[in-house]
Write an enzyme that holds these catalytic residues in place. Structure first.
Site, PDB file in Angstrom:
ATOM      1  N   GLU A  71    -105.093   8.571  -1.057  1.00 38.51           N
ATOM      2  CA  GLU A  71    -105.014   7.135  -1.354  1.00 38.51           C
ATOM      3  C   GLU A  71    -105.343   6.834  -2.814  1.00 38.51           C
ATOM      4  O   GLU A  71    -104.778   5.914  -3.409  1.00 38.51           O
ATOM      5  CB  GLU A  71    -105.954   6.345  -0.436  1.00 38.51           C
ATOM      6  CG  GLU A  71    -105.542   6.302   1.013  1.00 38.51           C
ATOM      7  CD  GLU A  71    -106.096   7.448   1.843  1.00 38.51           C
ATOM      8  OE1 GLU A  71    -105.887   7.467   3.071  1.00 38.51           O
ATOM      9  OE2 GLU A  71    -106.749   8.345   1.241  1.00 38.51           O
ATOM     10  N   PHE A 133    -113.802   2.139  15.496  1.00 40.13           N
ATOM     11  CA  PHE A 133    -113.367   3.358  14.811  1.00 40.13           C
ATOM     12  C   PHE A 133    -112.541   3.002  13.589  1.00 40.13           C
ATOM     13  O   PHE A 133    -111.589   2.225  13.656  1.00 40.13           O
ATOM     14  CB  PHE A 133    -112.531   4.218  15.769  1.00 40.13           C
ATOM     15  CG  PHE A 133    -111.960   5.455  15.135  1.00 40.13           C
ATOM     16  CD1 PHE A 133    -112.786   6.486  14.722  1.00 40.13           C
ATOM     17  CD2 PHE A 133    -110.588   5.581  14.940  1.00 40.13           C
ATOM     18  CE1 PHE A 133    -112.263   7.631  14.131  1.00 40.13           C
ATOM     19  CE2 PHE A 133    -110.052   6.718  14.352  1.00 40.13           C
ATOM     20  CZ  PHE A 133    -110.892   7.733  13.947  1.00 40.13           C
ATOM     21  N   GLN A 134    -112.921   3.533  12.456  1.00 37.92           N
ATOM     22  CA  GLN A 134    -112.265   3.324  11.163  1.00 37.92           C
ATOM     23  C   GLN A 134    -112.228   1.849  10.763  1.00 37.92           C
ATOM     24  O   GLN A 134    -111.288   1.393  10.118  1.00 37.92           O
ATOM     25  CB  GLN A 134    -110.851   3.926  11.153  1.00 37.92           C
ATOM     26  CG  GLN A 134    -110.875   5.448  11.158  1.00 37.92           C
ATOM     27  CD  GLN A 134    -109.532   6.077  10.858  1.00 37.92           C
ATOM     28  OE1 GLN A 134    -108.488   5.485  11.097  1.00 37.92           O
ATOM     29  NE2 GLN A 134    -109.552   7.296  10.344  1.00 37.92           N
ATOM     30  N   LYS A 183    -104.382  -4.859  12.714  1.00 34.17           N
ATOM     31  CA  LYS A 183    -103.271  -4.167  13.363  1.00 34.17           C
ATOM     32  C   LYS A 183    -102.476  -5.094  14.279  1.00 34.17           C
ATOM     33  O   LYS A 183    -101.237  -5.013  14.342  1.00 34.17           O
ATOM     34  CB  LYS A 183    -103.805  -2.973  14.156  1.00 34.17           C
ATOM     35  CG  LYS A 183    -102.735  -2.028  14.693  1.00 34.17           C
ATOM     36  CD  LYS A 183    -103.350  -0.788  15.304  1.00 34.17           C
ATOM     37  CE  LYS A 183    -102.267   0.192  15.767  1.00 34.17           C
ATOM     38  NZ  LYS A 183    -102.866   1.427  16.339  1.00 34.17           N
ATOM     39  N   MET A 492    -116.600  15.860 -23.042  1.00 33.02           N
ATOM     40  CA  MET A 492    -117.315  14.736 -23.623  1.00 33.02           C
ATOM     41  C   MET A 492    -118.796  14.766 -23.249  1.00 33.02           C
ATOM     42  O   MET A 492    -119.661  14.418 -24.069  1.00 33.02           O
ATOM     43  CB  MET A 492    -116.682  13.409 -23.193  1.00 33.02           C
ATOM     44  CG  MET A 492    -117.201  12.202 -23.970  1.00 33.02           C
ATOM     45  SD  MET A 492    -116.873  12.299 -25.753  1.00 33.02           S
ATOM     46  CE  MET A 492    -115.218  11.629 -25.838  1.00 33.02           C
TER      47      MET A 492
END
Length: 581
Positions: A71, A133-134, A183, A492
């Site tokens: 993602e 869930f999620q 959903k 760096m």
């Protein structure tokens, strides 16, 4: 890539096709609405909460979706697409971990004012707040780093919300807008009609400037003996490069462009002093510190530009032109504030301004400084120097490439040794400084600019943060050219530990990194390695000739530092110049 783009229909064709009201799902509404906004590529990764959306894509030939491997790769690609094209970038992810994997990319876009529409799925509306869930409150999580957020409760609202989101993202001070879709909303059905207008009470960004304030700017220029223009990314985002060139030509004021402003004005122009700040040019920093008038155009006085605030531009009257009134006076007290779109402000100013006649001696001084204090490094025929590599990339691409960078030493060397003469040619994470940004942003830039050469300059650290996106370059034949400046260290951080922490090198060794050539080849991408100038030039020219994606690993000197350098707590004229002085 080009074949997919060729199948996309115009907005007018789509409006005609869908002009008859139909009852369709929220997912179909989403896809149609994105196409009506002119979206030609969406970057994303599926999951449970967006299954209905991805099911709607099945067989939808008008819709172009690029499946990334993470993602974060999706949102950085959308960001690179947006920065390089000026359009709104779009990405999609599922709920929970899919959505939270976007957070770094949202913050990156927010800090740099990049227009994105970020679409996330969420659990069923009936499960919101139950720790399902999620489930994650992505609206709450990202509230400080989005310009606006929507949680969609009713499917009927989707077309309006999507149209509003694009308007908000790409107007005023641009930025990311989040749309969170449960959903059940994506599965629900309702009557769909294209939305053509936006009505947002309370959201009316000031575009046109106050004429009285512009008059004050004109008088200040007439009176100034040592004027300086400080130009930031806002000049590019507003499409004001032509107006800026006219302004500089008319006033003959020396100009410095910030990291995100590089390309807004031709780097090779005699009045351009390079970029300012921590690793900027001696001339730009010295000019700012001695200026009696500093005109900020679309920059936000970032700490990497200003150094110690109390000692910044101590002799200058400050003019600040910005579309975001919250930025004016936030860091540096402002004498002449001008709120408005940079393009619109300059269009008004260009009708009024004249040559800064009192600044002739100043212009002569600037040219002397430029001649005496250019960027320098000690070249070598035994070791490959990163500065030489960047210069060679510039030479072989004739300066016409879109260059994306990751974050670190190589980012500064790219800014120093690859002159940018066109807007939207440098794609880099400025405000947030996001490692892992460089390579996937190049994928987005290439998708948005299929006919241009796109070069991704990376360090060996940042390249490993999103290296999995090599897969989509190979699968989709996205011809990004990847340069990895491999110094086997977090460069760096090593430089700071050397100069500030008395050579106490703590957890910076990247010598155990993979063989980047083998890694590229494992994904199906052509790989090359170079350890000296002859190998470097040969490998890079072969990579440029290759019709598909290619990676070149340049093995460079580990101990090389970026100079000049202003340490934290110092004013910007207190510069470490390095061994070349």
């Amino acid at each position: 890539m080009s074949a997919q783009s060729a199948t996309l229909k115009s907005k007018e064709e789509l409006i005609e096709k869908w002009s008859k009201p139909e009852v369709i799902t929220g997912s179909e509404m989403l896809l149609r609405s994105l196409l009506l906004e002119g979206v030609d590529c969406v970057f994303g990764y599926p999951g449970g909460a967006v299954l209905y959306i991805y099911d709607a894509m099945y067989g939808f030939s008008d819709f172009n979706h690029l499946l990334t491997r993470h993602e974060q790769g999706a949102i950085h690609a959308a960001d690179g697409y947006a920065r390089s094209t000026g359009k709104v970038g779009v990405c999609i992810a599922t709920s929970g971990p899919g959505a939270t994997n976007l957070v770094t990319g949202i913050a990156t876009a927010y800090m740099d004012s990049v227009p994105l529409v970020v679409i996330t799925g969420n659990v069923m509306s009936s499960l919101i707040g139950t720790d399902a869930f999620q489930e994650a409150d992505i609206v709450g999580i990202t509230m400080p780093i989005t310009k606006h957020s929507y949680f969609v409760r009713n499917v009927e609202d989707l077309p309006r919300i999507i149209h509003e989101a694009f308007h908000i993202a790409n107007t005023g001070r641009k930025g990311p807008v989040l749309i969170d879709i449960p959903k059940d909303v994506s599965a629900a059905k309702a009557l769909f009609q294209p939305v053509k207008e936006v009505h947002l009470r309370g959201y009316n960004p000031t575009v046109q400037p106050n004429r009285n304030q512009v008059d004050k700017l004109v008088r200040a220029i007439e009176e100034s003996e040592r004027p300086v223009l400080l130009v930031g990314g806002g000049a590019i985002y507003s499409g004001a490069h032509e107006e800026l060139y006219e302004f500089v030509t008319k006033t003959q004021i020396p100009i410095t462009t910030t990291l995100l402003g590089l390309g807004a004005f031709p780097t090779g122009h005699e009045l351009h002093m390079g970029f300012p700040g921590m690793h900027g040019t001696w001339t730009a920093n010295t000019a700012i510190q001695n200026a009696d008038l500093l005109i900020n155009i679309g920059a936000r006085f970032d700490d990497r530009v200003t150094g110690k605030l109390s000692g910044f531009a101590p002799h200058a009257k400050i003019v600040h032109i910005d579309i975001d009134p919250a930025e004016i006076g936030k860091n540096v007290p402002t004498d002449i504030p001008i709120v408005g779109d940079v393009k619109a402000v300059l269009q008004v100013a260009n009708k009024l301004v004249k040559r800064a006649d009192k600044a002739d001696v100043w212009r002569t001084q600037i040219q002397a400084w430029k001649a005496s204090k250019p960027f320098k490094y000690i070249d070598s025929d035994k070791e490959l120097k990163p500065q030489w590599v960047v210069s060679m990339i510039h030479e072989t691409t004739k300066g016409d490439a879109i260059v994306t960078t990751d974050v670190g030493q190589h980012q500064m060397w790219a800014a120093q040794y690859y002159p940018f003469n066109k807007p939207r040619s440098l794609i880099t994470s400025g405000g947030l400084g996001t490692m892992g940004f460089g390579f996937p942003s190049a994928i987005g830039a290439q998708m948005g600019n299929p006919d241009r050469t796109v070069v991704s300059i990376n360090g060996d650290g940042g390249m490993q943060m999103c290296a999995q996106e090599l897969a989509i370059c190979a699968i989709n034949n996205i011809p990004v050219k990847i340069a990895v400046l491999n110094n086997q260290v977090l460069g760096m951080v090593r430089q700071w530990q050397e100069l500030i922490h008395e050579n106490r090198y703590s957890h910076i060794d990247l010598a155990g990194s993979p063989d980047f050539v083998k890694l590229a080849e494992a994904y199906g991408v052509r790989g090359f390695r170079a350890t000296n100038k002859e190998e470097a030039r040969r490998a890079w020219e072969e990579a440029l000739k290759h019709p598909g994606p290619a990676l070149v690993e340049f093995v460079v000197r580990k101990e090389e530092n970026v100079y000049p350098m202003v340490t934290q707590g110092s004013t910007i004229d207190q510069m470490l110049m390095g061994d070349s002085e």
